[in-house]
Write an enzyme that holds these catalytic residues in place. Structure first.
Site, PDB file in Angstrom:
ATOM      1  N   ILE A  10     -17.084  -2.454   9.482  1.00  0.00           N
ATOM      2  CA  ILE A  10     -18.121  -1.759   8.721  1.00  0.00           C
ATOM      3  C   ILE A  10     -18.477  -2.545   7.466  1.00  0.00           C
ATOM      4  CG2 ILE A  10     -18.595   0.298   7.331  1.00  0.00           C
ATOM      5  CD1 ILE A  10     -17.090   1.935   9.434  1.00  0.00           C
ATOM      6  N   ASP A  28      -7.483  -6.473  -4.318  1.00  0.00           N
ATOM      7  CA  ASP A  28      -6.574  -5.440  -3.824  1.00  0.00           C
ATOM      8  C   ASP A  28      -7.010  -4.143  -4.493  1.00  0.00           C
ATOM      9  OD1 ASP A  28      -4.554  -3.669  -3.230  1.00  0.00           O
ATOM     10  OD2 ASP A  28      -2.915  -5.016  -3.760  1.00  0.00           O
ATOM     11  N   VAL A  29      -7.651  -3.268  -3.736  1.00  0.00           N
ATOM     12  CA  VAL A  29      -8.231  -2.059  -4.328  1.00  0.00           C
ATOM     13  C   VAL A  29      -7.180  -1.099  -4.879  1.00  0.00           C
ATOM     14  CG1 VAL A  29     -10.295  -2.187  -2.885  1.00  0.00           C
ATOM     15  CG2 VAL A  29      -8.329  -0.810  -2.124  1.00  0.00           C
ATOM     16  N   TYR A  85      -4.221  10.117   6.570  1.00  0.00           N
ATOM     17  CA  TYR A  85      -5.573   9.544   6.502  1.00  0.00           C
ATOM     18  C   TYR A  85      -6.612  10.647   6.329  1.00  0.00           C
ATOM     19  CZ  TYR A  85      -9.780   7.073   8.159  1.00  0.00           C
ATOM     20  OH  TYR A  85     -11.033   6.531   8.281  1.00  0.00           O
ATOM     21  N   THR A 142     -14.829  -0.679  15.729  1.00  0.00           N
ATOM     22  CA  THR A 142     -14.335  -1.660  14.767  1.00  0.00           C
ATOM     23  C   THR A 142     -12.898  -2.004  15.137  1.00  0.00           C
ATOM     24  OG1 THR A 142     -13.362  -0.035  13.249  1.00  0.00           O
ATOM     25  CG2 THR A 142     -15.718  -0.539  12.961  1.00  0.00           C
TER      26      THR A 142
END
Length: 246
Positions: free
Chosen positions: A23, A59-60, A151, A186
């Protein structure tokens, strides 16, 4: 990808996190095709091979890194117009098997990373008089599903967070919206479309009778990033082939 032209995106400075994934790549490419200046990020620089953008490691889960990136982009390009929190992670597992470390990793990447990325972007957007933030939630954050409790909880948090941020920042010129994809082809969903039997089983449950493509999420991102959605904020746009309604 659609043939729609969003002329107002030309020259806009856009940051896309998680650009090494399916994505993220599609979103970065769609923005570039509309003439935007794209800064693509991923925690693994090698994953962004072939991405036509200014590619940088990020690195978020590190809030300081997000702030530093936003400052660097604003300094180099003069603005941060669009910030897309796309980086995400999912490890499918029954709820009884999710340990503390797995839970924390999922929350750090999906929810913490989204918040601090948005915060870093908003500081610059408010100062410059406006901008657009787009967060990636999931249909799993709207409709319960098994084997991904961590998640799903994180993505539900992203959806609600989006609405909270929109309430605070929209009066200051920053629109905040989210996209909630369904089953998209994906690498993250290869567990499903990589097996013919599993694929057929899941597709049969989808009202659209097919999985979505990354370009279809990119089209939604273009709409939300552009002035075509100028009166849209605090919205979670489901792009899921109807699966959330089953």
């Amino acid at each position: 990808m659609s043939n729609m032209i969003y002329a107002d995106l030309a020259g806009k400075v856009a940051v896309v996190t998680g650009a090494g994934g399916g994505i993220g790549r599609a979103v970065a490419a769609a923005l570039r095709a509309q003439g935007a200046i794209v800064v693509a990020t991923d925690r693994d620089a090698g994953a962004m091979s072939g991405v036509d953008a200014d590619c940088r490691e990020l690195d978020v889960t590190q809030a300081k890194a997000a702030r530093a990136l936003a400052a660097a982009v604003a300094s180099q390009y003069g603005a941060v117009d669009i910030w897309i929190n796309n980086a995400g992670f999912m490890a499918r597992a029954p709820a009884l098997d999710i340990d503390e470390a797995a839970w924390q990793r999922t929350m750090d990447i999906n929810l913490k990373g989204t918040f601090f990325g948005a915060q870093a972007a908003a500081r610059h957007m408010i100062a410059q008089g406006g901008g657009v933030i787009i967060n990636l939630s999931s249909y799993a954050g709207v409709k319960p599903r098994p084997n991904c409790a961590d998640y799903a909880a994180a993505k539900a948090g992203v959806a609600h967070l989006t609405q909270c941020l929109a309430l605070e920042w929209s009066p200051k010129g920053v629109r905040v919206n989210a996209i909630a994809p369904g089953f998209i082809e994906t690498p993250m969903s290869s567990w499903m479309h990589g097996d013919a039997g599993t694929y057929a089983e899941y597709v049969e449950r989808l009202p659209a009778r097919r999985m979505g493509q990354p370009a279809e999420i990119a089209d939604a991102a273009l709409y939300l990033a552009s002035q075509a959605s100028s009166y849209v904020t605090g919205h979670v746009l489901l792009v899921d082939g109807g699966v959330s309604k089953t």
